[in-house]
Design an enzyme around this catalytic site. Structure first.
Site, PDB file in Angstrom:
ATOM      1  N   ASP A 190       4.899   0.922 -19.749  1.00  0.00           N
ATOM      2  CA  ASP A 190       3.762   1.826 -19.566  1.00  0.00           C
ATOM      3  C   ASP A 190       4.012   2.785 -18.407  1.00  0.00           C
ATOM      4  OD1 ASP A 190       0.124   1.500 -19.147  1.00  0.00           O
ATOM      5  OD2 ASP A 190       1.362   2.961 -20.227  1.00  0.00           O
ATOM      6  N   TYR A 241       0.866  -1.185   0.000  1.00  0.00           N
ATOM      7  CA  TYR A 241       0.000   0.000   0.000  1.00  0.00           C
ATOM      8  C   TYR A 241       0.892   1.220   0.000  1.00  0.00           C
ATOM      9  CZ  TYR A 241      -3.307   3.489   1.891  1.00  0.00           C
ATOM     10  OH  TYR A 241      -4.085   4.605   2.103  1.00  0.00           O
ATOM     11  N   ALA A 242       0.683   2.099  -0.973  1.00  0.00           N
ATOM     12  CA  ALA A 242       1.443   3.370  -1.045  1.00  0.00           C
ATOM     13  C   ALA A 242       0.431   4.459  -0.707  1.00  0.00           C
ATOM     14  CB  ALA A 242       2.017   3.566  -2.441  1.00  0.00           C
TER      15      ALA A 242
HETATM   16  N1  LIG Z   1      -2.527  -1.336 -11.413  1.00  0.00           N
HETATM   17  C1  LIG Z   1      -1.986  -1.554 -10.187  1.00  0.00           C
HETATM   18  O1  LIG Z   1      -1.207  -2.461  -9.991  1.00  0.00           O
HETATM   19  N2  LIG Z   1      -2.359  -0.685  -9.225  1.00  0.00           N
HETATM   20  C2  LIG Z   1      -1.882  -0.615  -7.925  1.00  0.00           C
HETATM   21  C3  LIG Z   1      -1.036  -1.594  -7.360  1.00  0.00           C
HETATM   22  C4  LIG Z   1      -0.604  -1.456  -6.036  1.00  0.00           C
HETATM   23  C5  LIG Z   1      -1.027  -0.333  -5.285  1.00  0.00           C
HETATM   24  C6  LIG Z   1      -1.876   0.620  -5.877  1.00  0.00           C
HETATM   25  C7  LIG Z   1      -2.301   0.475  -7.194  1.00  0.00           C
HETATM   26  C8  LIG Z   1      -2.125   1.602  -4.931  1.00  0.00           C
HETATM   27  C9  LIG Z   1      -2.958   2.772  -5.200  1.00  0.00           C
HETATM   28  C10 LIG Z   1      -3.255   3.836  -4.187  1.00  0.00           C
HETATM   29  C11 LIG Z   1      -4.190   4.822  -4.398  1.00  0.00           C
HETATM   30  C12 LIG Z   1      -4.205   5.642  -3.274  1.00  0.00           C
HETATM   31  C13 LIG Z   1      -5.051   6.821  -3.061  1.00  0.00           C
HETATM   32  C14 LIG Z   1      -6.236   6.944  -3.783  1.00  0.00           C
HETATM   33  C15 LIG Z   1      -7.023   8.096  -3.584  1.00  0.00           C
HETATM   34  C16 LIG Z   1      -6.621   9.113  -2.708  1.00  0.00           C
HETATM   35  C17 LIG Z   1      -5.421   8.953  -2.012  1.00  0.00           C
HETATM   36  C18 LIG Z   1      -5.000  10.053  -1.103  1.00  0.00           C
HETATM   37  O2  LIG Z   1      -5.621  11.099  -1.055  1.00  0.00           O
HETATM   38  N3  LIG Z   1      -3.903   9.882  -0.357  1.00  0.00           N
HETATM   39  C19 LIG Z   1      -3.454  10.983   0.499  1.00  0.00           C
HETATM   40  C20 LIG Z   1      -3.405  10.606   1.932  1.00  0.00           C
HETATM   41  N4  LIG Z   1      -4.555   9.817   2.305  1.00  0.00           N
HETATM   42  C21 LIG Z   1      -5.712  10.664   2.704  1.00  0.00           C
HETATM   43  C22 LIG Z   1      -6.868   9.785   3.175  1.00  0.00           C
HETATM   44  C23 LIG Z   1      -6.452   8.852   4.293  1.00  0.00           C
HETATM   45  C24 LIG Z   1      -5.245   8.004   3.864  1.00  0.00           C
HETATM   46  C25 LIG Z   1      -4.116   8.909   3.379  1.00  0.00           C
HETATM   47  C26 LIG Z   1      -4.621   7.818  -2.179  1.00  0.00           C
HETATM   48  C27 LIG Z   1      -3.275   5.135  -2.387  1.00  0.00           C
HETATM   49  N5  LIG Z   1      -2.692   4.010  -2.965  1.00  0.00           N
HETATM   50  C28 LIG Z   1      -1.405   1.217  -3.755  1.00  0.00           C
HETATM   51  O3  LIG Z   1      -1.354   1.839  -2.689  1.00  0.00           O
HETATM   52  N6  LIG Z   1      -0.757   0.051  -4.013  1.00  0.00           N
END
Ligand SMILES: NC(=O)Nc1ccc2c(c1)=C(Cc1cc(-c3cccc(C(=O)NCCN4CCCCC4)c3)c[nH]1)C(=O)N=2
Length: 305
Positions: A134, A90-91
């Site tokens: 990509d 999770y990022a």
């Molecule tokens: N195609 C893929 O493989 N896609 C992937 C794979 C792995 C993966 C992935 C996608 C991730 C996508 C992701 C999306 C988000 C995200 C989506 C929408 C908003 C936010 C956001 O506002 N983050 C800022 C801080 N937040 C605010 C809300 C509380 C938690 C912290 C993050 C965080 N991580 C992820 O964390 N790990």
């Protein structure tokens, strides 16, 4: 044993959606409570769309790349009757694209911070024989410390050991009658390199450096270099190298973009390792090595430390 199932996770918000997958936040229901990104792939859809190959490439590529801080980690995989599940890192701060949109564009110091980390992850991928194919701000994620994590290897190319000769994949087998092999995959229009568009060539490591040039341009300009109302018009701009720099675009960054957005993949900076034009040529570019004049904010940060 350590077989996992959906029972082990509490499913949270949707983090991203792909054409045949959905990524949601997933928190373990047993201590230590950890957050993951659960990528759920629909088996029916994969079979119908003949995507099985891509699904297996993603798993194999992520396993091959395990262990680099700049690549999203695959923890476990499991399946049930309907879906495949990838438990991924999770990022928390999500897509780089969101931050570019939020800030409009980055200052030179921030641009260098992010692009240097992307380049380091790309260098590792290439050493392992992986072409991402990509690279784009949607696939460049940021963790809670704003460190870069590259994701989405479903369309990557995993070269066989013998193919990694001097950093180039074997030239695409040409069918009798001279037609290049049917094109396997083309990336996202704005970031795809000219050799893939015009000659239908296979991607090479150099294709990732073209995409890097597009990302570098975008973090400083606030939009990608090649963008048009339709895909066809975008492709025309790419093969005709039709782009320009906004006023005030930093000089060293402009020079590096101009050396990466080169139509001939071998003449592109980093595109011909066999002839001394490898990734070191990018890493040693003044964009990465120049000393930046301290700005008021960096001075105050330095003072705070
Ligand atoms: N195609 C893929 O493989 N896609 C992937 C794979 C792995 C993966 C992935 C996608 C991730 C996508 C992701 C999306 C988000 C995200 C989506 C929408 C908003 C936010 C956001 O506002 N983050 C800022 C801080 N937040 C605010 C809300 C509380 C938690 C912290 C993050 C965080 N991580 C992820 O964390 N790990």
């Amino acid at each position: 044993g350590n077989r996992r199932s959906t029972e082990d996770f509490e499913i949270g918000d949707v983090l991203g959606e792909g054409s045949y997958s959905t990524v949601t936040l997933a928190t373990t229901v047993h201590p230590p409570y950890r957050q993951y990104a659960l990528k759920v792939l629909d088996k029916e859809h994969i079979k119908r769309e003949r995507k099985t190959k891509y699904v297996l490439i993603e798993r194999d590529t992520l396993k091959t790349l395990d262990g680099h801080p700049g690549v999203i980690k695959l923890w476990w995989t499991f399946q049930d009757e309907w879906s495949l599940y990838y438990v991924l890192e999770y990022a928390e701060n999500g897509e780089l694209l969101k931050w570019i949109k939020k800030y409009g564009s980055f200052d030179l110091r921030s641009a260098r911070y992010y692009v240097a980390q992307i380049l380091s992850a790309v260098e590792y991928m290439h050493e392992k024989g992986v072409i991402h194919r990509d690279l784009k701000p949607e696939n460049i994620l940021l963790d809670r410390n704003m460190r870069v994590k590259i994701t989405d290897f479903g369309t990557a190319k995993l070269l066989r050991q013998d193919e990694i000769k001097d950093g180039q994949p074997a030239p695409a087998e040409v069918q009798p009658g001279g037609r290049p092999r049917a094109r396997s995959f083309v990336g996202t229009p704005e970031y795809v390199s000219p050799e893939i568009l015009s000659e239908g060539r296979e991607s090479s490591f150099s294709s990732d450096f073209w995409a890097l040039g597009c990302v570098l341009y975008q973090v400083l300009a606030g939009h990608p270099p090649f963008q048009a109302r339709t895909e066809y018009l975008t492709f025309q701009k790419i093969i005709n190298l039709q782009y320009d720099f906004p006023p005030g675009f930093p000089a060293h960054a402009r020079d590096l973009v101009e050396k990466l957005l080169v139509v001939d993949p071998l003449a592109r900076l980093g595109g011909d390792p066999a002839n001394g034009n490898g990734i070191e040529a990018i890493k040693s570019h003044p964009f990465f090595t120049e000393r930046l004049r301290p700005t008021r904010s960096s001075l105050s940060e330095a003072g705070a430390q």
